[in-house]
Write a protein that holds these residues in place. Structure first.
Motif, PDB file in Angstrom:
ATOM      1  N   TYR A  17       0.832  -1.208   0.000  1.00  0.00           N
ATOM      2  CA  TYR A  17       0.000   0.000   0.000  1.00  0.00           C
ATOM      3  C   TYR A  17       0.868   1.259   0.000  1.00  0.00           C
ATOM      4  CZ  TYR A  17      -3.804   3.144   1.557  1.00  0.00           C
ATOM      5  OH  TYR A  17      -4.727   4.157   1.679  1.00  0.00           O
ATOM      6  N   LEU A  18       1.932   1.229   0.819  1.00  0.00           N
ATOM      7  CA  LEU A  18       2.761   2.426   0.942  1.00  0.00           C
ATOM      8  C   LEU A  18       3.765   2.558  -0.197  1.00  0.00           C
ATOM      9  CD1 LEU A  18       3.689   2.384   4.759  1.00  0.00           C
ATOM     10  CD2 LEU A  18       1.936   3.749   3.627  1.00  0.00           C
ATOM     11  N   GLY A  19       4.259   1.405  -0.668  1.00  0.00           N
ATOM     12  CA  GLY A  19       5.442   1.515  -1.519  1.00  0.00           C
ATOM     13  C   GLY A  19       5.319   1.028  -2.948  1.00  0.00           C
ATOM     14  N   MET A  20       4.349   0.194  -3.261  1.00  0.00           N
ATOM     15  CA  MET A  20       4.298  -0.371  -4.618  1.00  0.00           C
ATOM     16  C   MET A  20       3.947   0.733  -5.617  1.00  0.00           C
ATOM     17  SD  MET A  20       2.016  -3.621  -5.869  1.00  0.00           S
ATOM     18  CE  MET A  20       2.693  -5.078  -5.224  1.00  0.00           C
ATOM     19  N   PRO A  21       4.617   0.811  -6.783  1.00  0.00           N
ATOM     20  CA  PRO A  21       4.238   1.836  -7.758  1.00  0.00           C
ATOM     21  C   PRO A  21       2.745   1.730  -8.080  1.00  0.00           C
ATOM     22  CG  PRO A  21       6.282   0.764  -8.405  1.00  0.00           C
ATOM     23  CD  PRO A  21       5.748   0.006  -7.224  1.00  0.00           C
ATOM     24  N   LEU A  22       2.107   2.876  -8.277  1.00  0.00           N
ATOM     25  CA  LEU A  22       0.645   2.936  -8.436  1.00  0.00           C
ATOM     26  C   LEU A  22       0.130   1.966  -9.495  1.00  0.00           C
ATOM     27  CD1 LEU A  22      -2.097   4.364  -7.850  1.00  0.00           C
ATOM     28  CD2 LEU A  22      -1.492   5.983  -9.660  1.00  0.00           C
ATOM     29  N   ALA A  62      -2.573  -2.897 -11.238  1.00  0.00           N
ATOM     30  CA  ALA A  62      -2.603  -4.089 -12.100  1.00  0.00           C
ATOM     31  C   ALA A  62      -2.896  -5.335 -11.267  1.00  0.00           C
ATOM     32  CB  ALA A  62      -1.274  -4.232 -12.843  1.00  0.00           C
ATOM     33  N   GLU A  63      -2.308  -5.413 -10.071  1.00  0.00           N
ATOM     34  CA  GLU A  63      -2.576  -6.565  -9.204  1.00  0.00           C
ATOM     35  C   GLU A  63      -4.047  -6.573  -8.767  1.00  0.00           C
ATOM     36  OE1 GLU A  63      -1.120  -9.250  -8.613  1.00  0.00           O
ATOM     37  OE2 GLU A  63      -2.549  -9.960  -7.101  1.00  0.00           O
ATOM     38  N   ALA A  64      -4.574  -5.391  -8.414  1.00  0.00           N
ATOM     39  CA  ALA A  64      -5.997  -5.307  -8.023  1.00  0.00           C
ATOM     40  C   ALA A  64      -6.888  -5.677  -9.206  1.00  0.00           C
ATOM     41  CB  ALA A  64      -6.316  -3.902  -7.524  1.00  0.00           C
ATOM     42  N   ASP A  65      -6.516  -5.243 -10.405  1.00  0.00           N
ATOM     43  CA  ASP A  65      -7.322  -5.541 -11.596  1.00  0.00           C
ATOM     44  C   ASP A  65      -7.318  -7.045 -11.881  1.00  0.00           C
ATOM     45  OD1 ASP A  65      -8.961  -4.558 -13.749  1.00  0.00           O
ATOM     46  OD2 ASP A  65      -7.312  -5.069 -15.102  1.00  0.00           O
ATOM     47  N   ARG A  66      -6.161  -7.691 -11.666  1.00  0.00           N
ATOM     48  CA  ARG A  66      -6.099  -9.155 -11.850  1.00  0.00           C
ATOM     49  C   ARG A  66      -7.063  -9.836 -10.878  1.00  0.00           C
ATOM     50  NH1 ARG A  66      -0.669  -8.351 -13.276  1.00  0.00           N
ATOM     51  NH2 ARG A  66       0.029  -8.199 -11.126  1.00  0.00           N
ATOM     52  N   GLN A  67      -7.065  -9.341  -9.648  1.00  0.00           N
ATOM     53  CA  GLN A  67      -7.947  -9.967  -8.646  1.00  0.00           C
ATOM     54  C   GLN A  67      -9.413  -9.710  -8.975  1.00  0.00           C
ATOM     55  OE1 GLN A  67      -6.760 -10.268  -4.713  1.00  0.00           O
ATOM     56  NE2 GLN A  67      -4.586 -10.093  -5.149  1.00  0.00           N
ATOM     57  N   ARG A  68      -9.724  -8.505  -9.461  1.00  0.00           N
ATOM     58  CA  ARG A  68     -11.103  -8.203  -9.891  1.00  0.00           C
ATOM     59  C   ARG A  68     -11.505  -9.133 -11.031  1.00  0.00           C
ATOM     60  NH1 ARG A  68     -12.879  -7.253 -14.594  1.00  0.00           N
ATOM     61  NH2 ARG A  68     -10.956  -6.127 -15.016  1.00  0.00           N
ATOM     62  N   ARG A  75      -5.121   4.278  -5.001  1.00  0.00           N
ATOM     63  CA  ARG A  75      -4.358   3.396  -4.098  1.00  0.00           C
ATOM     64  C   ARG A  75      -5.292   2.743  -3.082  1.00  0.00           C
ATOM     65  NH1 ARG A  75       1.139   4.035  -4.984  1.00  0.00           N
ATOM     66  NH2 ARG A  75       1.568   2.344  -3.533  1.00  0.00           N
ATOM     67  N   MET A  76      -6.278   3.519  -2.643  1.00  0.00           N
ATOM     68  CA  MET A  76      -7.219   3.017  -1.628  1.00  0.00           C
ATOM     69  C   MET A  76      -8.030   1.836  -2.165  1.00  0.00           C
ATOM     70  SD  MET A  76      -8.396   3.513   1.345  1.00  0.00           S
ATOM     71  CE  MET A  76      -9.141   1.919   1.604  1.00  0.00           C
ATOM     72  N   VAL A  77      -8.623   2.025  -3.365  1.00  0.00           N
ATOM     73  CA  VAL A  77      -9.467   0.933  -3.867  1.00  0.00           C
ATOM     74  C   VAL A  77      -8.617  -0.290  -4.237  1.00  0.00           C
ATOM     75  CG1 VAL A  77     -11.477   2.301  -4.584  1.00  0.00           C
ATOM     76  CG2 VAL A  77      -9.612   1.931  -6.222  1.00  0.00           C
ATOM     77  N   ALA A  78      -7.428  -0.041  -4.786  1.00  0.00           N
ATOM     78  CA  ALA A  78      -6.569  -1.172  -5.155  1.00  0.00           C
ATOM     79  C   ALA A  78      -6.160  -1.956  -3.903  1.00  0.00           C
ATOM     80  CB  ALA A  78      -5.338  -0.675  -5.912  1.00  0.00           C
ATOM     81  N   MET A  79      -5.767  -1.234  -2.855  1.00  0.00           N
ATOM     82  CA  MET A  79      -5.392  -1.908  -1.606  1.00  0.00           C
ATOM     83  C   MET A  79      -6.585  -2.707  -1.070  1.00  0.00           C
ATOM     84  SD  MET A  79      -5.881  -1.582   1.933  1.00  0.00           S
ATOM     85  CE  MET A  79      -5.946   0.074   2.593  1.00  0.00           C
ATOM     86  N   ALA A  80      -7.776  -2.099  -1.123  1.00  0.00           N
ATOM     87  CA  ALA A  80      -8.964  -2.792  -0.595  1.00  0.00           C
ATOM     88  C   ALA A  80      -9.230  -4.072  -1.379  1.00  0.00           C
ATOM     89  CB  ALA A  80     -10.174  -1.862  -0.655  1.00  0.00           C
TER      90      ALA A  80
END
Ligand code: SF4
Length: 366
Positions: free
Chosen positions: A24-29, A34-40, A268-273
């Motif tokens: 959340y703090l350090g991964m490039p946006l 992209a990781e959140a999109d894969r999970q979606r 960042r918030m929605v991706a982390m969630a």
């Protein structure tokens, strides 16, 4: 306690929480997105983006809780205070059904003059005369109804459910960290009570949503702690249908002047969630606070639902933020982002899969 300790107390291994925090703090946006999109995409491979047509009925603006971020409420006896009658609420429901609504969302202030009987009478009036799915009364409203009526939260919820309450919205969560709540909403339900009320609702078989209002000056660790609180409850009950984060809209409130959260923070918030809340199926965009273009981008940062096409909204618009849109426009925005828009019910069943449910409310489907 910091987020690592709170995470451990909630039952999450320290290394897991550390991994979330570092991402959340350090991964490039774009990598985080992209990781959140894969999970979606894994969770919702059909490429649909759902939404619900509903009306937000704010039955009273009388409130004694004085949240510093709120432009909606009026103190009792203020000349602009109001409480709608059952008949006025019924008229609003009928108007909404004519426009295709399959649900009403009812939320109001903490009105010390309304006991449980008023709510029970209202729910019965709705179910008998204006049948529709009733998604209503956030945890803090439940707490005040129970207090005013000198009942336990469990008994209050049971009576409301028996009278026709179908599901509960997750409002009033703000940030589920008591040091933050003490600063922005010191008279409101604390973290443990918010969680306990949702847990009690889940035990009674009611589904609820979970929300977050960030951008109040809290830290990113606080935001992760909030999400971990939700994840831990979901592990126990499975009762949350969706998570909906949005940023505080401070105009016209005591918190005016607080630097607004940025679009990057939102993404960042929605991706982390999406990454952390792997046990909650649906993640909603908040186009009402973020605007339609940011909402489109959020669909590639983990979100799969556009929330409600609100026929009426009074709380966020009281701050001057107003992104209400007609249904064809919402569908176009979803399509332009590369997804197929699908109308749904509160439980995320698509209307096209159960049209008889909408018809049973008297809603004519096109
Ligand atoms: S946010 Fe809700 S509880 Fe707080 S002051 Fe506004 S109406 Fe009252």
């Amino acid at each position: 306690m910091g987020v690592l300790e709170v995470g451990q107390a909630l039952g999450f291994p320290r290394a897991e929480v550390k991994g979330y925090l570092e991402a959340y703090l350090g991964m490039p946006l774009l990598e985080l997105g992209a990781e959140a999109d894969r999970q979606r995409a894994r969770r919702h491979p059909e490429g649909n983006v759902s939404y619900i047509v509903d009306r937000n009925i704010n039955y009273t603006n009388v409130c004694v809780t004085d949240c510093t971020f709120c432009a909606f409420y009026r103190r009792p006896k203020h000349h602009e205070s109001y409480t709608l009658t059952y008949e006025q609420i019924g008229e609003k429901i009928d108007e909404a059904k004519e426009l295709g609504a399959v649900q009403i969302l009812m939320q109001g202030g903490h009105n010390p003059y309304l006991p449980l009987d008023w709510y029970v009478g209202l729910l019965r009036h709705i179910k008998e005369n204006h049948p529709i799915h009733v998604h209503a009364f956030s945890a803090s409203e439940i707490e005040i109804i129970a207090k005013v009526s000198k009942l336990s939260v469990e008994d209050t919820l049971r009576e409301l459910k028996d009278a026709g309450l179908d599901s509960m919205p997750g409002a009033g969560a703000e940030i589920l960290v008591d040091s933050v709540r003490g600063r922005i909403a010191k008279k409101k339900t604390d973290t443990a009570a918010w969680i306990a009320i949702h847990e009690a609702a889940h035990r009674l078989g009611m589904r609820t949503t979970a929300t977050m209002m960030y951008g109040t000056g809290e830290s990113m660790e606080d935001r992760l702690e909030h999400v971990l609180q939700l994840k831990a409850l979901q592990q126990r009950t499975g009762g949350f249908t969706a998570f909906i984060p949005w940023s505080m809209q401070a105009q016209g409130t005591e918190m005016e002047g607080t630097p607004p959260a940025t679009g990057v923070e939102y993404l960042r918030m929605v991706a982390m969630a999406r990454i952390v809340l792997d046990n909650v199926d649906n993640l909603q965009v908040s186009y009402v606070t973020q605007g339609p273009k940011m909402a489109q981008v959020a669909l590639r940062f983990g979100c799969n639902d556009f929330g409600s096409l609100m026929i009426e909204e009074n709380v966020v618009s009281a701050t001057g933020t107003d992104f209400i849109m007609p249904e064809p426009e919402m569908r176009r925005i979803i399509e332009d982002a590369g997804f197929t828009p699908k109308q749904r019910y509160q439980d995320y069943i698509l209307v096209e899969d159960e049209p008889e449910r909408a018809r049973s409310y008297g809603v004519a489907l096109v």
